[in-house]
Design a protein around this motif. Structure first.
Motif, PDB file in Angstrom:
ATOM      1  N   THR A  46      -6.898 -24.457 -10.985  1.00 34.23           N
ATOM      2  CA  THR A  46      -7.432 -25.694 -11.558  1.00 34.23           C
ATOM      3  C   THR A  46      -7.212 -25.690 -13.064  1.00 34.23           C
ATOM      4  OG1 THR A  46      -9.510 -26.821 -12.137  1.00 34.23           O
ATOM      5  CG2 THR A  46      -9.701 -24.574 -11.347  1.00 34.23           C
ATOM      6  N   SER A  47      -6.536 -26.702 -13.563  1.00 35.97           N
ATOM      7  CA  SER A  47      -6.182 -26.722 -14.981  1.00 35.97           C
ATOM      8  C   SER A  47      -7.409 -26.818 -15.881  1.00 35.97           C
ATOM      9  CB  SER A  47      -5.217 -27.871 -15.284  1.00 35.97           C
ATOM     10  OG  SER A  47      -5.841 -29.130 -15.106  1.00 35.97           O
ATOM     11  N   LEU A  48      -8.449 -27.522 -15.429  1.00 34.68           N
ATOM     12  CA  LEU A  48      -9.651 -27.621 -16.255  1.00 34.68           C
ATOM     13  C   LEU A  48     -10.252 -26.250 -16.508  1.00 34.68           C
ATOM     14  CD1 LEU A  48     -11.891 -29.249 -17.685  1.00 34.68           C
ATOM     15  CD2 LEU A  48     -13.079 -29.347 -15.490  1.00 34.68           C
ATOM     16  N   ALA A  49     -10.368 -25.446 -15.468  1.00 41.37           N
ATOM     17  CA  ALA A  49     -10.964 -24.120 -15.622  1.00 41.37           C
ATOM     18  C   ALA A  49     -10.101 -23.206 -16.484  1.00 41.37           C
ATOM     19  CB  ALA A  49     -11.196 -23.487 -14.255  1.00 41.37           C
ATOM     20  N   VAL A  50      -8.778 -23.273 -16.286  1.00 42.47           N
ATOM     21  CA  VAL A  50      -7.880 -22.463 -17.111  1.00 42.47           C
ATOM     22  C   VAL A  50      -8.062 -22.821 -18.581  1.00 42.47           C
ATOM     23  CG1 VAL A  50      -5.460 -22.001 -17.671  1.00 42.47           C
ATOM     24  CG2 VAL A  50      -6.183 -22.103 -15.284  1.00 42.47           C
ATOM     25  N   ALA A  51      -8.145 -24.124 -18.876  1.00 40.86           N
ATOM     26  CA  ALA A  51      -8.300 -24.570 -20.257  1.00 40.86           C
ATOM     27  C   ALA A  51      -9.673 -24.216 -20.809  1.00 40.86           C
ATOM     28  CB  ALA A  51      -8.082 -26.080 -20.336  1.00 40.86           C
ATOM     29  N   ASP A  84      -1.747 -25.697 -10.432  1.00 37.53           N
ATOM     30  CA  ASP A  84      -1.957 -26.964 -11.125  1.00 37.53           C
ATOM     31  C   ASP A  84      -1.293 -26.848 -12.493  1.00 37.53           C
ATOM     32  OD1 ASP A  84      -2.851 -29.191 -12.449  1.00 37.53           O
ATOM     33  OD2 ASP A  84      -4.977 -28.843 -12.085  1.00 37.53           O
ATOM     34  N   ALA A  85      -0.188 -27.576 -12.667  1.00 41.89           N
ATOM     35  CA  ALA A  85       0.603 -27.457 -13.897  1.00 41.89           C
ATOM     36  C   ALA A  85       0.544 -28.713 -14.753  1.00 41.89           C
ATOM     37  CB  ALA A  85       2.049 -27.116 -13.556  1.00 41.89           C
ATOM     38  N   GLU A  86      -0.559 -29.460 -14.668  1.00 39.92           N
ATOM     39  CA  GLU A  86      -0.682 -30.706 -15.430  1.00 39.92           C
ATOM     40  C   GLU A  86       0.579 -31.553 -15.215  1.00 39.92           C
ATOM     41  OE1 GLU A  86      -1.869 -30.059 -19.474  1.00 39.92           O
ATOM     42  OE2 GLU A  86      -3.585 -28.828 -18.923  1.00 39.92           O
ATOM     43  N   ASP A  87       1.244 -31.979 -16.289  1.00 40.91           N
ATOM     44  CA  ASP A  87       2.464 -32.783 -16.134  1.00 40.91           C
ATOM     45  C   ASP A  87       3.718 -31.925 -16.258  1.00 40.91           C
ATOM     46  OD1 ASP A  87       2.469 -32.163 -18.811  1.00 40.91           O
ATOM     47  OD2 ASP A  87       2.866 -34.200 -19.507  1.00 40.91           O
TER      48      ASP A  87
END
Length: 269
Positions: A46-51, A84-87
């Motif tokens: 999940t990109s949110l958690a990574v960020a 999950d690689a965003e864009d």
């Protein structure tokens, strides 16, 4: 575990009528290992958690290297990993291809690429470039018409059709919860439909009945974990024993040992 059987298995998980792939999303080794121990054969990130874990913004192409580092940690584990690689962390299809190649090299079998409500053609070009360069990678093409926009049905169908034509293996429409509109997409798109689970939306069995093939949890588990931590510290401060499930120290240490054992087995295979 060789790459081809893994990819074939991951694609097959999206084609079980009435039994959608429930994809939980991890944010570090411990969360992924714990989910795998509960029987999940496929796990996403999940990109949110990574960020959030490193204090960077989500959705602004700031966490490419952190995403790769997590994929390197998890990609050799005995479960199927989708990232999950965003864009794609770039507007340049060539740079997105390089990211895809790096993910594939460390054992990742799937990738999410989101359009962020930007122009359709550039996003389709990224998808086509990735599928041409790494054909075995399962590309889940996400449109944000419901997540960031007003849920225009015609625009959603137009975008998904373009991404499918570019080679996307599956399509993802986070924020969509209306059963009638879900059925419309299932009827009109010849690819597995992935939706984001919402506690206020249809249940997984209900989504299965609508024809949804993949149900992602996104950042929900990470946010729930943060919420549980805040609840626990509030209980402790108030003189109460915290409720909920608390893995023991030894149980968490066992997760560490499981990754060491699996890596040893992989290196000797």
């Amino acid at each position: 575990m060789t790459a081809e059987p893994a990819v074939t298995s991951f694609a097959a998980l999206h084609h079980r009528p009435g039994e959608p792939l429930l994809l939980p999303n991890a944010w570090d080794h411990a969360s992924a290992a714990a989910l795998a121990a509960r029987g999940f054969s496929a796990i996403g990130t999940t990109s949110l958690a990574v960020a959030a874990a490193v204090g960077l913004p989500d959705g602004e192409a700031a966490t490419r290297e952190h995403t790769l580092r997590l994929a390197l940690t998890l990609g050799s584990e005995p479960y199927l990993l989708s990232v999950d690689a965003e864009d794609g962390f770039s507007d340049d299809p060539g740079e997105v291809v390089e990211l895809a190649r790096q993910l594939w090299a460390v054992g990742v079998v799937g990738i999410n690429l989101e359009d962020g409500l930007g122009a359709t053609e550039p996003h389709a070009a990224k998808i086509a470039a990735v599928k041409n360069a790494v054909p075995g990678l399962f590309v889940n093409a996400r449109t944000d018409t419901y997540w960031l926009g007003d849920g225009d049905e015609a625009d959603t169908l137009r975008r998904l059709a373009a991404y499918r034509q570019a080679g996307a293996d599956g399509v993802f429409v986070p924020g969509l919860t209306d059963p009638g509109r879900i059925e419309t997409l299932v009827r009109h798109i010849d690819a597995p439909l992935n939706l984001l689970y919402s506690p206020a939306g249809p249940t997984v069995p209900q989504l299965a009945g609508l024809g949804v093939r993949r149900v992602s949890l996104g950042s929900l588990l990470y946010r729930r974990a943060l919420g549980a931590a805040l609840d626990a510290v509030a209980d402790i401060a108030a003189g109460r024993a915290p409720g909920g499930t608390t893995p023991s120290y030894d149980e968490v240490r066992a997760l560490e040992r499981s990754v060491s054992a699996s890596r040893s087995a992989n290196s000797s295979a």
